[in-house]
Motif scaffolding. Structure first.
Motif, PDB file in Angstrom:
ATOM      1  N   GLY A 110       0.993  -1.204   0.088  1.00 31.65           N
ATOM      2  CA  GLY A 110       0.058   0.008  -0.129  1.00 31.65           C
ATOM      3  C   GLY A 110       0.753   1.236   0.082  1.00 31.65           C
ATOM      4  O   GLY A 110       2.018   1.139   0.236  1.00 31.65           O
ATOM      5  N   HIS A 116       0.318  -6.731   1.960  1.00 31.57           N
ATOM      6  CA  HIS A 116      -0.806  -7.478   2.204  1.00 31.57           C
ATOM      7  C   HIS A 116      -0.719  -8.707   1.134  1.00 31.57           C
ATOM      8  O   HIS A 116      -0.232  -8.636   0.009  1.00 31.57           O
ATOM      9  CB  HIS A 116      -2.212  -7.161   1.761  1.00 31.57           C
ATOM     10  N   SER A 118      -2.292 -12.435  -0.737  1.00 31.44           N
ATOM     11  CA  SER A 118      -3.592 -13.114  -0.685  1.00 31.44           C
ATOM     12  C   SER A 118      -3.586 -13.931  -2.040  1.00 31.44           C
ATOM     13  O   SER A 118      -2.907 -13.625  -2.798  1.00 31.44           O
ATOM     14  CB  SER A 118      -4.856 -12.004  -0.939  1.00 31.44           C
ATOM     15  N   SER A 218      -6.766   0.252  -6.568  1.00 27.49           N
ATOM     16  CA  SER A 218      -7.062  -0.879  -5.681  1.00 27.49           C
ATOM     17  C   SER A 218      -6.782  -2.132  -6.480  1.00 27.49           C
ATOM     18  O   SER A 218      -6.730  -2.361  -7.596  1.00 27.49           O
ATOM     19  CB  SER A 218      -8.509  -1.063  -5.216  1.00 27.49           C
ATOM     20  N   HIS A 224     -11.254 -10.524  -2.709  1.00 32.71           N
ATOM     21  CA  HIS A 224     -10.321  -9.774  -1.445  1.00 32.71           C
ATOM     22  C   HIS A 224      -9.532  -8.575  -2.189  1.00 32.71           C
ATOM     23  O   HIS A 224      -9.015  -8.704  -2.872  1.00 32.71           O
ATOM     24  CB  HIS A 224      -9.113 -10.579  -0.627  1.00 32.71           C
ATOM     25  N   GLU A 225     -10.083  -7.482  -1.680  1.00 34.19           N
ATOM     26  CA  GLU A 225      -9.833  -6.080  -2.111  1.00 34.19           C
ATOM     27  C   GLU A 225      -8.855  -5.372  -1.240  1.00 34.19           C
ATOM     28  O   GLU A 225      -9.107  -5.419   0.159  1.00 34.19           O
ATOM     29  CB  GLU A 225     -11.033  -5.179  -2.559  1.00 34.19           C
ATOM     30  N   ILE A 226      -7.615  -4.653  -1.723  1.00 31.13           N
ATOM     31  CA  ILE A 226      -6.847  -3.910  -1.003  1.00 31.13           C
ATOM     32  C   ILE A 226      -6.907  -2.530  -1.612  1.00 31.13           C
ATOM     33  O   ILE A 226      -6.708  -2.386  -2.926  1.00 31.13           O
ATOM     34  CB  ILE A 226      -5.482  -4.446  -1.038  1.00 31.13           C
ATOM     35  N   ARG A 227      -7.229  -1.388  -1.071  1.00 28.44           N
ATOM     36  CA  ARG A 227      -7.367  -0.005  -1.450  1.00 28.44           C
ATOM     37  C   ARG A 227      -5.905   0.375  -1.607  1.00 28.44           C
ATOM     38  O   ARG A 227      -5.064   0.365  -0.760  1.00 28.44           O
ATOM     39  CB  ARG A 227      -8.354   0.589  -0.774  1.00 28.44           C
ATOM     40  N   VAL A 229      -3.079   1.113  -3.414  1.00 27.89           N
ATOM     41  CA  VAL A 229      -1.817   0.087  -3.556  1.00 27.89           C
ATOM     42  C   VAL A 229      -0.851   0.836  -4.122  1.00 27.89           C
ATOM     43  O   VAL A 229      -1.062   1.864  -4.974  1.00 27.89           O
ATOM     44  CB  VAL A 229      -2.015  -1.300  -4.386  1.00 27.89           C
TER      45      VAL A 229
END
Length: 263
Positions: A110, A116, A118, A218, A224-227, A229
């Motif tokens: 991020g 993160h 996944s 993102s 599964h989402e990671i905002r 990045v």
């Protein structure tokens, strides 16, 4: 409860929370002996493709080797599922063809510096968060191949996932067992004529977000989402292979091939 014939593998039953799946699970629960997923040798999953992905992700997050999964469709599309048919389930499981599916691993960093990780069974996708076009630097095996890609996003798809979001984004369908991954842009603006790449599945793909404060992006690994990045690294994880079971007349490789001729 009717016990399974002696010698049959221990089976677990999981179901989507939807009404049809719950009703089907109730019918099956009274007809066979079932055990907990942790004790099972085969898992029977009732639901749609989304629930199948959820089941597989749960197994990847658990202890021990993932169990083979035989899905029966009580959802909408059911591409990863077999037909819902409770009759002759013992025989179907005994005849089922196994297919190995290798997930991707997404490592997303991020803008805050946090990392993160996944797994992704279908695809890893990067998507713009605002009206601003995303700008990405694309690196393949430590070599920058696109210094700047202006687009709505980009995705990396496995063969099993190539008929999902990847196909909707005009990406190629990859035969199961082809040892390939698809790198597919989503609404590319520049370079205008770049429509993606087909790469060996040993390839390491890195995507760096240019101007992340002005053009936030993102990253999504399946569901599964990671905002927000700054960078995403993607590679196959061969230590975590999954096994899907299919009726011989309704096998996954045949479905993927058939998709290439769908009207």
């Amino acid at each position: 409860m009717i016990a399974s014939p002696e010698g049959h593998q221990r089976r677990a039953l999981v179901a989507s929370p939807t009404g049809p799946a719950r009703d089907a699970a109730h019918a099956l629960a009274s007809a066979w002996d079932w055990c907990a997923v942790e004790e099972a040798e085969i898992v029977v999953a009732l639901g749609g493709d989304g629930f199948m992905l959820q089941t597989l992700h749960t197994m990847l997050a658990g202890r021990g080797a993932p169990r083979p999964v035989f899905g029966m469709n009580l959802g909408t599309v059911g591409f990863l599922m077999n037909e819902w048919r409770p009759q002759g389930l013992d025989e179907r499981l005994a005849r089922a063809r196994p297919f190995q599916v290798t997930p991707l691993t997404m490592t997303a960093t991020g803008v805050d510096g946090r990392t993160h990780t996944s797994p992704a069974i279908n695809e890893v996708s990067l998507l713009r968060e605002t009206r601003q076009t995303a700008k990405l630097e694309v690196t393949v095996n430590d070599r920058v191949v696109l210094p700047e890609l202006a687009c709505d996003g980009i995705l990396v798809a496995t063969p099993a996932g190539s008929t999902a979001y990847n196909l909707s984004a005009q990406g190629p369908i990859l035969p199961l067992g082809s040892a390939l991954i698809a790198l597919t842009p989503i609404s590319p603006f520049r370079p205008r004529r770049w429509r993606g790449a087909i790469l060996p599945d040993k390839t390491r793909v890195s995507l760096r977000v240019l101007e992340p404060d002005k053009r936030p992006v993102s990253a999504v690994a399946d569901q599964h989402e990671i905002r927000d990045v700054a960078r995403v690294d993607i590679a196959m994880d061969r230590t975590r292979e999954l096994t899907l079971l299919f009726d011989p007349e309704h096998a996954l490789d045949d479905r993927i091939t058939a998709e290439q001729f769908a009207a």
